[in-house]
Design a protein around this motif. Structure first.
Motif, mmCIF file in Angstrom:
data_model
loop_
_atom_site.group_PDB
_atom_site.id
_atom_site.type_symbol
_atom_site.label_atom_id
_atom_site.label_comp_id
_atom_site.label_asym_id
_atom_site.label_seq_id
_atom_site.Cartn_x
_atom_site.Cartn_y
_atom_site.Cartn_z
ATOM 1 N N ARG A 1 0.993 -1.225 0.005
ATOM 2 C CA ARG A 1 0.020 0.028 -0.098
ATOM 3 C C ARG A 1 0.736 1.204 -0.121
ATOM 4 O O ARG A 1 2.024 1.235 0.463
ATOM 5 C CB ARG A 1 -1.019 -0.014 1.109
ATOM 6 N N GLU A 2 0.125 2.274 -0.483
ATOM 7 C CA GLU A 2 0.951 3.571 -0.390
ATOM 8 C C GLU A 2 -0.020 4.480 -0.033
ATOM 9 O O GLU A 2 -1.386 4.399 -0.321
ATOM 10 C CB GLU A 2 1.315 4.061 -1.860
ATOM 11 N N THR A 3 0.184 5.501 0.884
ATOM 12 C CA THR A 3 -0.896 6.556 1.154
ATOM 13 C C THR A 3 -0.154 8.004 1.079
ATOM 14 O O THR A 3 0.991 8.165 1.066
ATOM 15 C CB THR A 3 -0.881 6.346 2.965
ATOM 16 N N PHE A 4 -1.091 8.748 0.607
ATOM 17 C CA PHE A 4 -0.901 10.026 0.270
ATOM 18 C C PHE A 4 -1.557 10.974 1.087
ATOM 19 O O PHE A 4 -2.630 10.908 1.113
ATOM 20 C CB PHE A 4 -0.895 10.539 -1.274
ATOM 21 N N LEU A 5 -1.073 12.159 1.823
ATOM 22 C CA LEU A 5 -1.868 13.382 2.364
ATOM 23 C C LEU A 5 -1.601 14.544 1.481
ATOM 24 O O LEU A 5 -0.530 14.957 1.216
ATOM 25 C CB LEU A 5 -1.350 13.661 3.802
ATOM 26 N N VAL A 6 -2.751 15.126 0.863
ATOM 27 C CA VAL A 6 -2.727 16.088 -0.125
ATOM 28 C C VAL A 6 -3.746 17.106 0.504
ATOM 29 O O VAL A 6 -4.755 17.025 0.545
ATOM 30 C CB VAL A 6 -3.384 15.639 -1.424
ATOM 31 N N PRO A 7 -3.170 18.270 0.419
ATOM 32 C CA PRO A 7 -3.984 19.423 0.820
ATOM 33 C C PRO A 7 -4.627 20.168 -0.443
ATOM 34 O O PRO A 7 -4.055 20.181 -1.446
ATOM 35 C CB PRO A 7 -2.964 20.681 1.374
ATOM 36 N N LEU A 8 -5.999 20.584 -0.305
ATOM 37 C CA LEU A 8 -6.690 21.268 -1.208
ATOM 38 C C LEU A 8 -7.225 22.727 -0.881
ATOM 39 O O LEU A 8 -7.652 22.768 0.339
ATOM 40 C CB LEU A 8 -7.867 20.426 -1.842
ATOM 41 N N ARG A 9 -6.880 23.657 -1.408
ATOM 42 C CA ARG A 9 -7.094 24.830 -0.865
ATOM 43 C C ARG A 9 -8.300 25.704 -1.551
ATOM 44 O O ARG A 9 -8.768 26.775 -1.160
ATOM 45 C CB ARG A 9 -5.841 25.668 -1.133
ATOM 46 N N ALA A 10 -8.641 25.349 -2.686
ATOM 47 C CA ALA A 10 -9.723 26.075 -3.610
ATOM 48 C C ALA A 10 -10.518 25.381 -4.292
ATOM 49 O O ALA A 10 -10.291 24.310 -4.686
ATOM 50 C CB ALA A 10 -9.012 27.238 -4.524
ATOM 51 N N ILE A 11 -11.872 25.368 -4.343
ATOM 52 C CA ILE A 11 -12.865 24.727 -4.883
ATOM 53 C C ILE A 11 -12.190 24.834 -6.574
ATOM 54 O O ILE A 11 -11.932 25.828 -7.036
ATOM 55 C CB ILE A 11 -14.368 25.606 -4.926
ATOM 56 N N GLY A 12 -12.354 23.432 -7.123
ATOM 57 C CA GLY A 12 -11.750 23.516 -8.410
ATOM 58 C C GLY A 12 -10.408 22.760 -8.569
ATOM 59 O O GLY A 12 -9.927 22.662 -9.824
ATOM 60 N N ASP A 13 -9.819 22.841 -7.589
ATOM 61 C CA ASP A 13 -8.406 22.011 -7.577
ATOM 62 C C ASP A 13 -8.603 20.662 -7.960
ATOM 63 O O ASP A 13 -9.340 19.958 -7.553
ATOM 64 C CB ASP A 13 -7.891 22.187 -5.946
ATOM 65 N N LEU A 14 -7.591 20.232 -9.041
ATOM 66 C CA LEU A 14 -7.827 19.070 -9.374
ATOM 67 C C LEU A 14 -6.289 18.616 -9.366
ATOM 68 O O LEU A 14 -5.392 19.034 -9.954
ATOM 69 C CB LEU A 14 -7.981 19.073 -10.998
ATOM 70 N N GLN A 15 -6.151 17.479 -8.600
ATOM 71 C CA GLN A 15 -4.694 16.766 -8.417
ATOM 72 C C GLN A 15 -4.530 15.601 -8.943
ATOM 73 O O GLN A 15 -5.374 14.647 -8.731
ATOM 74 C CB GLN A 15 -4.440 16.910 -6.918
ATOM 75 N N LEU A 16 -3.511 15.306 -9.555
ATOM 76 C CA LEU A 16 -2.961 13.996 -10.029
ATOM 77 C C LEU A 16 -2.190 13.413 -8.706
ATOM 78 O O LEU A 16 -0.951 13.704 -8.415
ATOM 79 C CB LEU A 16 -2.021 13.835 -11.289
ATOM 80 N N ILE A 17 -2.953 12.234 -8.134
ATOM 81 C CA ILE A 17 -2.263 11.598 -7.120
ATOM 82 C C ILE A 17 -1.073 10.717 -7.751
ATOM 83 O O ILE A 17 0.036 10.680 -6.763
ATOM 84 C CB ILE A 17 -3.366 10.807 -6.277
ATOM 85 N N LYS A 18 -1.590 9.711 -8.508
ATOM 86 C CA LYS A 18 -0.482 8.902 -8.867
ATOM 87 C C LYS A 18 -0.900 8.144 -10.339
ATOM 88 O O LYS A 18 -2.330 7.984 -10.306
ATOM 89 C CB LYS A 18 -0.461 7.912 -7.820
ATOM 90 N N SER A 19 0.114 8.012 -11.010
ATOM 91 C CA SER A 19 0.020 7.158 -12.285
ATOM 92 C C SER A 19 0.620 6.014 -12.048
ATOM 93 O O SER A 19 2.002 6.071 -11.610
ATOM 94 C CB SER A 19 0.450 8.031 -13.472
ATOM 95 N N PHE A 20 0.105 4.841 -12.510
ATOM 96 C CA PHE A 20 0.797 3.745 -11.910
ATOM 97 C C PHE A 20 0.463 2.331 -13.035
ATOM 98 O O PHE A 20 -0.310 2.543 -13.762
ATOM 99 C CB PHE A 20 0.644 2.983 -10.681
ATOM 100 N N ASP A 21 1.652 1.658 -13.188
ATOM 101 C CA ASP A 21 1.351 0.281 -14.292
ATOM 102 C C ASP A 21 0.923 -0.900 -13.193
ATOM 103 O O ASP A 21 1.610 -1.132 -12.392
ATOM 104 C CB ASP A 21 2.657 0.024 -14.911
ATOM 105 N N TYR A 22 0.210 -1.602 -13.709
ATOM 106 C CA TYR A 22 -0.226 -2.783 -13.235
ATOM 107 C C TYR A 22 0.029 -4.103 -13.946
ATOM 108 O O TYR A 22 -0.243 -3.880 -15.321
ATOM 109 C CB TYR A 22 -1.787 -2.829 -12.858
#
Length: 283
Positions: free
Chosen positions: A262-283
């Motif tokens: 497992r991997e865990t990410f803590l990501v802050p969001l500051r404004a409505i509309g924020d779009l964040q790429l958390i991770k791109s991975f290959d399976y």
């Protein structure tokens, strides 16, 4: 009798008389105020229960539509879900999240005004666990059970999104190698993946599950969609109490097996509309 003797006699008689008469009643000291009784923090789990079970392939219609805590809308569409439900006592979890750990996946746990919560989850075959913990990390209730239905395949990819503000609405978006996109408006994919839970009343969580993943590249995004208040959804930046919300995203591969990672990410969001790429991975 001399004056001295008379004075001594009067003093002695006065002492004897005062001893014989009842003393003047004095007000009793005020009793101390009883200390306020604070109910100790505790948790109840009405389901799932510990032990052995054989769960059917399909949940009942009213169960799979129950969302989190009560009574919001759940757009998640995965079948075969179980309902985790219970009640917290001695804790105000309407504004401050406690923790619901499912097979080790921490989820934010908010409740209604009576401390009740209800939350769907798609359990796989084998040993599963549910733990309710306080915000300080104290385990309040734990249940361990064995799912004997071998057709309930464990999740090979599980993505869990939660956030710390019940007044915000955050969406999970997952793109799969065949170009499909799982999100609130299209929660179930034709490739077998999809959102188990899509709570649309804040504060989540949202859960994506895939039991037979396609080979290729996946992309995980989160989007700060809007705020939720007494008047419903809105896109007013000033309608929320917090200037920043913190999201937690857990990516779990081969959940509840010896090959789990497992991997865990803590990501802050500051404004409505924020779009964040958390991770791109290959399976």
């Amino acid at each position: 009798m001399s004056d001295a003797s008379g004075s001594m006699c009067r003093s002695l008689c006065g002492l004897l008389l005062s001893a014989a008469l009842p003393a003047t009643a004095q007000p009793a000291p005020a009793a101390p105020e009883p200390a306020a009784v604070t109910e100790p923090a505790s948790a109840e789990l009405s389901g799932p229960t510990g032990g052995w079970r054989y769960h059917g392939l399909l949940g009942t219609p009213d169960e799979v539509r129950v969302a989190y805590p009560t009574p919001p809308i759940d757009r998640g569409g995965q079948r075969g879900r179980s309902l985790i439900e219970g009640r917290l006592r001695g804790i105000d979890a309407t504004r401050r999240a406690q923790t619901l750990a499912v097979n080790g996946n921490p989820l934010p746990l908010y409740t209604d005004a009576e401390g009740r919560f209800a939350r769907p989850y798609a359990f796989g075959a084998g040993s599963n666990s549910v733990a309710v913990m306080s915000a300080e990390g104290e385990v309040l209730r734990r249940a361990q059970f064995y799912e004997a239905n071998a057709l309930k395949t464990p999740a090979r990819i599980r993505i869990v999104l939660g956030w710390d503000d019940p007044g915000a609405e955050v969406d999970l978006h997952v793109l799969t190698p065949d170009g499909q996109h799982a999100y609130w408006a299209d929660p179930v994919m034709s490739n077998g993946g999809g959102l188990d839970v899509d709570s649309v009343d804040g504060p989540g969580p949202e859960v994506f599950t895939m039991t037979a993943p396609l080979r290729g590249t996946y992309a995980v995004y989160i989007n700060y969609w809007g705020n939720l208040g007494a008047g419903g959804y809105n896109f007013d930046e000033g309608s929320n109490d917090r200037d920043m919300i913190t999201t937690q995203i857990s990516l779990v591969f081969n959940e509840n097996t010896v090959n789990e990672r497992r991997e865990t990410f803590l990501v802050p969001l500051r404004a409505i509309g924020d779009l964040q790429l958390i991770k791109s991975f290959d399976y």
